[in-house]
Design a protein around this motif. Structure first.
Motif, short mmCIF file in Angstrom:
data_model
loop_
_atom_site.label_atom_id
_atom_site.label_comp_id
_atom_site.label_asym_id
_atom_site.label_seq_id
_atom_site.Cartn_x
_atom_site.Cartn_y
_atom_site.Cartn_z
N TYR A 248 0.83 -1.20 0.00
CA TYR A 248 0.00 0.00 0.00
C TYR A 248 0.87 1.26 0.00
N PRO A 249 1.35 1.70 -1.15
CA PRO A 249 2.06 2.98 -1.22
C PRO A 249 1.06 4.13 -1.18
N SER A 250 1.47 5.25 -0.61
CA SER A 250 0.58 6.40 -0.57
C SER A 250 1.38 7.69 -0.47
N VAL A 251 0.75 8.78 -0.85
CA VAL A 251 1.28 10.13 -0.67
C VAL A 251 0.40 10.79 0.39
N TYR A 252 1.01 11.54 1.30
CA TYR A 252 0.23 12.08 2.40
C TYR A 252 0.59 13.54 2.68
N LEU A 253 -0.31 14.18 3.40
CA LEU A 253 -0.10 15.55 3.89
C LEU A 253 -0.65 15.60 5.31
N THR A 254 0.16 16.10 6.24
CA THR A 254 -0.26 16.26 7.63
C THR A 254 -0.15 17.72 8.02
N ILE A 255 -1.22 18.26 8.57
CA ILE A 255 -1.22 19.61 9.12
C ILE A 255 -1.07 19.49 10.63
N TYR A 256 -0.08 20.16 11.20
CA TYR A 256 0.19 19.94 12.64
C TYR A 256 0.42 21.24 13.40
N LEU A 257 0.20 21.12 14.72
CA LEU A 257 0.46 22.18 15.69
C LEU A 257 1.22 21.55 16.85
N GLY A 258 1.94 22.37 17.61
CA GLY A 258 2.63 21.82 18.75
C GLY A 258 3.39 22.85 19.55
N SER A 259 4.25 22.35 20.43
CA SER A 259 5.01 23.22 21.33
C SER A 259 6.44 22.73 21.47
N ARG A 260 7.32 23.62 21.95
CA ARG A 260 8.72 23.30 22.17
C ARG A 260 9.13 23.70 23.59
N SER A 261 10.14 23.01 24.10
CA SER A 261 10.64 23.36 25.43
C SER A 261 12.14 23.08 25.52
#
Length: 261
Positions: A248-261
């Motif tokens: 199962y090959p696929s192309v993907y896009l992920t939209i993300y949010l987050g934090s750093r420390s």
């Protein structure tokens, strides 16, 4: 298979380079202002529906340019030939669908900064590569089917008889009596695991004006292989192996949010 070997080689090179970079970094000016990053996001891919799934990633910074991370992703994988149809009473169902197929993908990987943004603005570009197991979960697809006996005028005899059953294209061949998809989690107690593995290579584009916050998109290619063939569609008089795949090959896009420390 050539794609799998290529991505394996890429991961090995990146991992080796990250280790060398960590060992050779001695200047305090090379150290970034944060050590950890945690992001979560929505996944969209060519094997999923409108929304492919959810993802989490935890990153530990090694040097100014290199990081290592672990991630976990939960997605639904659909067959390319799935077709949603409408029943006569307004319900909908996917023709010939035998199982939902959900996949949990834990993975480990490395990340390299390709282009670093300015301290308070701009876009940062990162290259990522990861590998891990794919834990597939087959869950039976249930439908409502009308077994009501009717007279010559189509009127019910003795009341309606509508049942919730696993969809079997051979047993439920007469689609006039197929009323639509059953409750989503009806088959949760009948989940069957299917084990495989995956490799991915991606680029991420990070935005944000502050060092303690991160937002962006990740886009890439994922290659996934299973030891046993997942059964997503099933058709009368056709072998499962002739409809369903292991790769199962696929192309993907992920939209993300987050934090750093």
């Amino acid at each position: 298979m050539r794609h799998l070997l290529s991505l394996t080689g890429l991961l090995a090179v990146l991992t080796s380079s990250a280790a060398q970079a960590q060992g050779s970094s001695s200047s305090p000016n090379d150290d970034p202002s944060y050590r950890k990053e945690f992001v979560y996001g929505l996944n969209f891919n060519t094997r999923g529906g409108l929304i492919g799934g959810l993802s989490l990633r935890s990153t530990r910074v090694l040097t100014e340019s290199w990081s290592r991370y672990w991630s976990i992703e939960l997605v639904e994988v659909k067959h390319r030939k799935e077709q949603r149809v409408a029943s006569y009473d307004g319900g909908t169902y996917v023709q010939d669908k035998a199982n939902f197929f959900y996949v949990v993908r834990p993975s480990i990987g490395v990340q390299r900064v390709v282009f670093r943004k300015a301290a308070e603005s701009g876009v940062q570009v990162n290259a990522l590569a990861s590998v891990g197991p794919s834990i597939g979960l087959e869950m039976p697809y249930y439908i409502y089917y009308d077994y009501t006996q009717r007279d010559s005028r189509g009127n019910p005899i003795g009341g309606e008889d509508i049942r919730t059953e696993k969809y079997d294209p051979a047993l439920h061949a007469d689609q006039r009596y197929l009323l639509g998809r059953g409750p989503l989690f009806t088959g949760i107690s009948e989940i069957k695991p299917v084990i495989g593995g995956h490799l991915r290579a991606a680029l991420s584009f990070e935005y944000g004006r502050y060092r303690d916050a991160v937002a962006g998109i990740e886009t890439g290619v994922l290659l996934e292989m299973y030891g046993q063939r997942p059964v997503i569609l099933r058709a009368p008089s056709v072998a499962d192996k002739d409809i369903n795949n292991r790769f199962y090959p696929s192309v993907y896009l992920t939209i993300y949010l987050g934090s750093r420390s």
